[in-house]
Write an enzyme that holds these catalytic residues in place. Structure first.
Site, mmCIF file in Angstrom:
data_model
loop_
_atom_site.group_PDB
_atom_site.id
_atom_site.type_symbol
_atom_site.label_atom_id
_atom_site.label_comp_id
_atom_site.label_asym_id
_atom_site.label_seq_id
_atom_site.Cartn_x
_atom_site.Cartn_y
_atom_site.Cartn_z
ATOM 1 N N CYS A 163 0.805 -1.225 0.000
ATOM 2 C CA CYS A 163 0.000 0.000 0.000
ATOM 3 C C CYS A 163 0.838 1.276 0.000
ATOM 4 O O CYS A 163 0.281 2.379 -0.063
ATOM 5 C CB CYS A 163 -0.939 -0.005 1.190
ATOM 6 S SG CYS A 163 -1.985 -1.464 1.243
ATOM 7 N N HIS A 303 -2.645 8.316 6.397
ATOM 8 C CA HIS A 303 -2.878 7.009 5.784
ATOM 9 C C HIS A 303 -4.314 6.583 6.096
ATOM 10 O O HIS A 303 -5.017 6.095 5.211
ATOM 11 C CB HIS A 303 -1.871 5.995 6.317
ATOM 12 C CG HIS A 303 -1.944 4.656 5.680
ATOM 13 N ND1 HIS A 303 -1.877 4.473 4.315
ATOM 14 C CD2 HIS A 303 -2.094 3.414 6.212
ATOM 15 C CE1 HIS A 303 -1.980 3.184 4.036
ATOM 16 N NE2 HIS A 303 -2.109 2.519 5.173
ATOM 17 N N GLU A 314 -0.543 5.120 13.611
ATOM 18 C CA GLU A 314 -0.226 6.360 12.895
ATOM 19 C C GLU A 314 -0.329 7.560 13.821
ATOM 20 O O GLU A 314 0.497 8.478 13.761
ATOM 21 C CB GLU A 314 -1.159 6.548 11.697
ATOM 22 C CG GLU A 314 -0.852 7.820 10.911
ATOM 23 C CD GLU A 314 -1.627 7.954 9.617
ATOM 24 O OE1 GLU A 314 -1.236 8.796 8.779
ATOM 25 O OE2 GLU A 314 -2.620 7.226 9.431
ATOM 26 N N LYS A 335 -9.398 8.110 2.483
ATOM 27 C CA LYS A 335 -9.951 6.756 2.354
ATOM 28 C C LYS A 335 -11.358 6.650 2.922
ATOM 29 O O LYS A 335 -12.049 5.663 2.672
ATOM 30 C CB LYS A 335 -9.023 5.740 3.019
ATOM 31 C CG LYS A 335 -7.678 5.557 2.314
ATOM 32 C CD LYS A 335 -6.834 4.502 2.995
ATOM 33 C CE LYS A 335 -5.466 4.362 2.360
ATOM 34 N NZ LYS A 335 -4.572 5.518 2.648
ATOM 35 N N HIS A 340 -9.817 2.072 0.132
ATOM 36 C CA HIS A 340 -8.368 1.836 0.108
ATOM 37 C C HIS A 340 -7.996 1.183 -1.221
ATOM 38 O O HIS A 340 -8.337 0.026 -1.479
ATOM 39 C CB HIS A 340 -7.981 0.936 1.272
ATOM 40 C CG HIS A 340 -6.507 0.876 1.531
ATOM 41 N ND1 HIS A 340 -5.563 1.381 0.666
ATOM 42 C CD2 HIS A 340 -5.801 0.363 2.595
ATOM 43 C CE1 HIS A 340 -4.357 1.176 1.161
ATOM 44 N NE2 HIS A 340 -4.481 0.565 2.325
ATOM 45 N N PHE A 399 1.513 -3.357 4.408
ATOM 46 C CA PHE A 399 1.896 -4.702 4.806
ATOM 47 C C PHE A 399 3.380 -4.900 4.478
ATOM 48 O O PHE A 399 3.891 -4.405 3.470
ATOM 49 C CB PHE A 399 1.082 -5.741 4.031
ATOM 50 C CG PHE A 399 -0.323 -5.944 4.540
ATOM 51 C CD1 PHE A 399 -0.845 -5.182 5.566
ATOM 52 C CD2 PHE A 399 -1.134 -6.924 3.983
ATOM 53 C CE1 PHE A 399 -2.127 -5.380 6.036
ATOM 54 C CE2 PHE A 399 -2.429 -7.139 4.441
ATOM 55 C CZ PHE A 399 -2.931 -6.363 5.472
#
Length: 412
Positions: A163, A303, A314, A335, A340, A399
């Site tokens: 991502c 994010h 975050e 998002k 996403h 990830f």
């Protein structure tokens, strides 16, 4: 020295909330969600049946030949590239041979092609597979397609960091320009993960929101009851140039990419480091690269996936990196309406960040009627906020522990 400065002269957003700069920006300011029931396949066998799907206008949709020759990921990425190149006003045929590069990020590339051909070969054998299966599905398909479309002979690269792939590509583009290898780089990200195996796979690992109410309210970054992200497809492409090159052609400059930082959590395959230290390192590095102190940051485009652990990590990273300034800096999360888009999300958020700079308006986080009070952030909600957005920090985490932070600033 202007040779070390990297500017953005073209932008192309392709998302579930809109295609093109005007529609994308308007939807963001009005919190118009692109999340709805899946229509591209029958999701009845899945526990999650919503996503952000893109409606490509006819003018950007692939022709009959290209539709058959390329994966959906490439279709979306080429639409974003055409928008960005058109927006930049560049005549690529007039550029010096080898001085225009391409760097595109993707998390899973042509996964739709992989899925359909895997089913075909298992059920009916080799002859049921598409002859172009491999070039359609390979991860570098979009980068190569851009090079072929425009006849570009510079570096053609593909970044694969889940991502964080889109912003990773943008950071790499800046490095190519600053090193003198390229004058212009077409950079960004694209992914088309709204297919049965990927939606089912993320649902199986309990990463997706299981909200069974209004699909538009399922993506809830920083909400007390956030329960996962909503998967989506999309693409975001930027044209970056050296300031010298942009000035020579008298280009309109949207913003300057002033800094970037990258790091690894080295912690877990899917979980963010709970103390946010990996993300903090990327943010701190980006601010150092941009020559900014924490109090110089006017806005954070987060994010903000809407997963419990990611939003918390975050937030800790922002407090750790920005110190006392963290609670005072307005934060948004695109998002909440786009979903996403994996490797495309960070590139779309880079575009949204630049639009906040040029418009002086920070879009609100949708669905944030009950913000998590433990996070202690200035979360923009309900209405767009007017502000002097002279610099934006935008974060992308992934990830594998990949962290990328970009800093954009108003052109001076």
């Amino acid at each position: 020295m202007t040779a070390d400065r990297v500017v953005v002269t073209g932008m192309g957003p392709v998302s579930s909330i809109g295609v093109g700069l005007e529609r994308f920006h308007e939807a963001a300011l009005k919190s118009v969600s692109g999340i709805r029931p899946i229509t591209s396949f029958d999701p009845s066998r899945l526990s999650v049946r919503i996503a952000g799907e893109v409606d490509l206008p006819e003018s950007l949709a692939p022709s009959g030949r290209d539709r058959l020759a390329d994966d959906r990921c490439t279709h979306l990425g080429m639409a974003a590239t055409r928008l960005a190149v058109d927006d930049s006003g560049l005549d690529l045929t007039a550029e010096a041979d080898g001085r225009v590069a391409v760097v595109i990020g993707t998390g899973i590339g042509g996964i739709g092609t992989w899925e359909s051909n895997t089913r075909a070969v298992i059920e009916r054998g080799e002859r049921a597979m598409r002859p172009r299966f491999i070039p359609m599905a390979m991860l570098n398909a979009l980068s190569a397609r851009i090079s072929l479309e425009y006849g570009l002979h510079g570096s053609v690269l593909t970044m694969v960091s889940a991502c964080a792939s889109g912003p990773d590509a943008i950071a790499c583009a800046a490095m190519l320009i600053r090193s003198g290898e390229a004058d212009v780089v077409i950079a960004g990200g694209a992914d088309a993960p709204v297919v049965e195996t990927i939606v089912g796979g993320f649902a199986r690992m309990r990463a997706l929101s299981v909200s069974d109410g209004d699909p538009a309210r399922a993506s809830r970054p920083f909400h007390t009851d956030r329960d996962g992200f909503v998967i989506a497809e999309g693409a975001g492409v930027l044209v970056l140039e050296s300031l010298d090159h942009a000035r020579r052609r008298q280009a309109r400059i949207h913003a300057e990419l002033t800094g970037y930082g990258r790091s690894s959590d080295a912690f877990h395959a899917t979980m963010p480091q709970p103390d946010g230290s990996g993300a903090r390192r990327a943010i701190t590095s980006a601010l150092r690269s941009a020559g900014l102190a924490a109090e110089d940051v006017a806005h954070v485009n987060s994010h903000g996936t809407g997963t419990p652990f990611n939003d918390a990590a975050e937030t800790i990273a922002l407090h750790s990196a920005l110190g006392a300034a963290a609670p005072e800096i307005p934060v948004t999360a695109n998002k909440s309406i786009t979903g996403h888009c994996l490797g495309a999300s960070g590139a779309l958020e880079a575009i949204a960040s630049i639009q906040a700079i040029t418009s002086g308006l920070i879009p609100p986080i949708a669905n944030l009627d009950r913000p998590d009070k433990q996070l202690h952030l200035d979360l923009v909600r309900d209405e767009p906020r007017e502000a002097d957005v002279h610099s934006v920090l935008t974060n992308s985490f992934a990830f594998g522990g990949h962290n990328v932070a970009l800093v954009f600033g108003r052109m001076s």
